[in-house]
Design an enzyme around this catalytic site. Structure first.
Site, PDB file in Angstrom:
ATOM      1  N   SER A 103      67.467  17.926  -7.604  1.00 26.79           N
ATOM      2  CA  SER A 103      66.410  18.740  -8.183  1.00 26.79           C
ATOM      3  C   SER A 103      67.005  19.929  -8.947  1.00 26.79           C
ATOM      4  CB  SER A 103      65.461  19.171  -7.059  1.00 26.79           C
ATOM      5  OG  SER A 103      64.224  19.537  -7.581  1.00 26.79           O
ATOM      6  N   GLN A 104      66.593  21.178  -8.651  1.00 29.18           N
ATOM      7  CA  GLN A 104      67.111  22.302  -9.440  1.00 29.18           C
ATOM      8  C   GLN A 104      68.631  22.432  -9.295  1.00 29.18           C
ATOM      9  OE1 GLN A 104      65.034  25.853  -8.074  1.00 29.18           O
ATOM     10  NE2 GLN A 104      66.414  26.192  -6.362  1.00 29.18           N
ATOM     11  N   MET A 116      65.402  23.289  -4.225  1.00 26.07           N
ATOM     12  CA  MET A 116      64.711  24.466  -3.708  1.00 26.07           C
ATOM     13  C   MET A 116      64.029  24.127  -2.389  1.00 26.07           C
ATOM     14  SD  MET A 116      61.193  25.568  -5.650  1.00 26.07           S
ATOM     15  CE  MET A 116      60.230  24.095  -5.900  1.00 26.07           C
ATOM     16  N   HIS A 150      59.625  12.323  -6.089  1.00 21.60           N
ATOM     17  CA  HIS A 150      60.786  13.190  -6.252  1.00 21.60           C
ATOM     18  C   HIS A 150      61.828  12.990  -5.152  1.00 21.60           C
ATOM     19  CE1 HIS A 150      62.692  16.437  -8.286  1.00 21.60           C
ATOM     20  NE2 HIS A 150      62.669  17.254  -7.266  1.00 21.60           N
ATOM     21  N   ASP A 193      57.216  10.739  -9.924  1.00 20.08           N
ATOM     22  CA  ASP A 193      57.435  12.115  -9.494  1.00 20.08           C
ATOM     23  C   ASP A 193      56.168  12.958  -9.671  1.00 20.08           C
ATOM     24  OD1 ASP A 193      58.517  14.708  -9.079  1.00 20.08           O
ATOM     25  OD2 ASP A 193      60.472  13.974  -9.734  1.00 20.08           O
TER      26      ASP A 193
END
Ligand SMILES: *[C@@H]1O[C@H](CO)[C@@H](O)[C@H](O)[C@H]1NC(C)=O
Ligand SMILES: *[C@@H]1O[C@H](CO)[C@@H](O)[C@H](O)[C@H]1NC(C)=O
Length: 298
Positions: free
Chosen positions: A103-104, A29, A279, A223
């Site tokens: 990530s997403q 994102m 992250h 993270d």
């Protein structure tokens, strides 16, 4: 003369080795805007490490601006359907490919496998970097930032995440997983609860996921963006509270066979890797040793 023999030789070797397996990337994102890195340099890095490889970095929409916007506001279900069409129609992928989700992008790629695995070319290795396979409960950096709007958003999400309008409006709400409200999550999460077969079991999802050679999950030890970090390895909070963590093997998804992950574990298809750092922060060296050599070069 020598030059032509050399060219011929290189051609023969290439033919014998076969072209490298193409790679598909799905960004996280706000990529290109807010994350520590965006995928442009990463694509170049892969092309340098794996000469001749075809890398498709997915763009959802017609421009970078649209792509970023869609990362927040286009329903993952629509994004997944869009990517299924893209992968089916790209002739470079027709013999199969590997995929890396950031990530997403990790859980979205898993959704692509589960929903369209029987339509797209064979996906060999799915690698998720900091993916949120069990969703999130908490907002990026909120603990550290102590920003007013951040608290406000969390407040909003706690109350509103499962309203239908929110599920249709904000992508991140579709994988908001409130462990204090498991039933509500299962009923209302417009994306993740379906993909995790929480309400009913779609056998196509299980069959398609099992076609993978490896499902590699990478967790970032430090993270601060993703809460809880365990979700990157398919773990989450023990239902009913928000402190104690259970790992995948202790979860209903695993124990009740909702995604066939027990079988995949026995087949050594599940790979859990971790690396220090926040992250999506990893070194090229780490990536070459742990991902490129074992999963992208074969
Ligand atoms: C199961 O998933 C497949 C693939 O996405 C879909 O075509 C099918 O309609 C789903 N079945 C049910 C009962 O939802
Ligand atoms: C990062 O996480 C590891 C493992 O949990 C921990 O041992 C280490 O102290 C952490 N490093 C920092 C800088 O927080």
């Amino acid at each position: 003369m020598v030059k032509y023999i050399l060219i011929l030789l290189v051609g023969v070797i290439k033919l014998a080795l076969g072209d490298p397996i193409p790679i598909v990337l799905w960004h996280g994102m706000g990529d290109a805007c807010c994350l520590p890195f965006s995928l442009g340099p990463f694509k170049t890095f892969l092309e340098k490490e794996i000469p001749g490889v075809y890398v498709l970095s997915l763009k959802i929409g017609n421009s970078i601006a649209e792509d970023i916007e869609h990362g927040y506001f286009m329903s993952p279900n629509k994004q997944v359907a869009y990517v299924c069409r893209t992968l089916t129609s790209d002739p470079n992928l027709k013999n199969g490919f590997n995929a890396i989700g950031f990530s997403q992008g990790g859980q979205f790629l898993r959704a692509v496998v589960q929903r369209c695995g029987h339509k797209i070319p064979p996906l060999k290795n799915l690698i998720t970097l900091g993916g949120q396979h069990q969703g999130v409960y908490g907002l990026p950096n909120c603990g550290a930032l102590k920003h007013k709007s951040c608290d406000y958003l969390r407040y909003l999400l706690n109350y509103a995440a499962y309203y239908d309008w929110m599920q249709n409006w904000l992508v991140q709400a579709t994988y908001w997983h409130d462990p204090l409200n498991e039933d509500l999550y299962k009923k209302k999460s417009a994306f993740l609860a379906d993909i995790n077969n929480e309400l009913s079991v779609n056998k196509t999802y299980i069959r398609n996921l099992n076609k993978l050679e490896h499902f590699v999950m990478v967790k970032f030890d430090n993270d601060t963006i993703v809460q809880p970090g365990a979700t990157e390895w398919f773990g989450f909070y023990v239902p009913g509270q928000a402190k104690k963590i259970q790992n995948l093997e202790q979860s209903d998804i695993f124990l009740k066979g909702r995604l066939g992950l027990r079988k995949m574990k026995m087949q050594s298809k599940l790979v859990f890797l971790s690396t220090p750092g926040n992250h999506l922060q990893f070194s090229e060296e780490w990536f070459i040793t742990n991902i490129v050599k074992p999963y992208l070069l074969t």
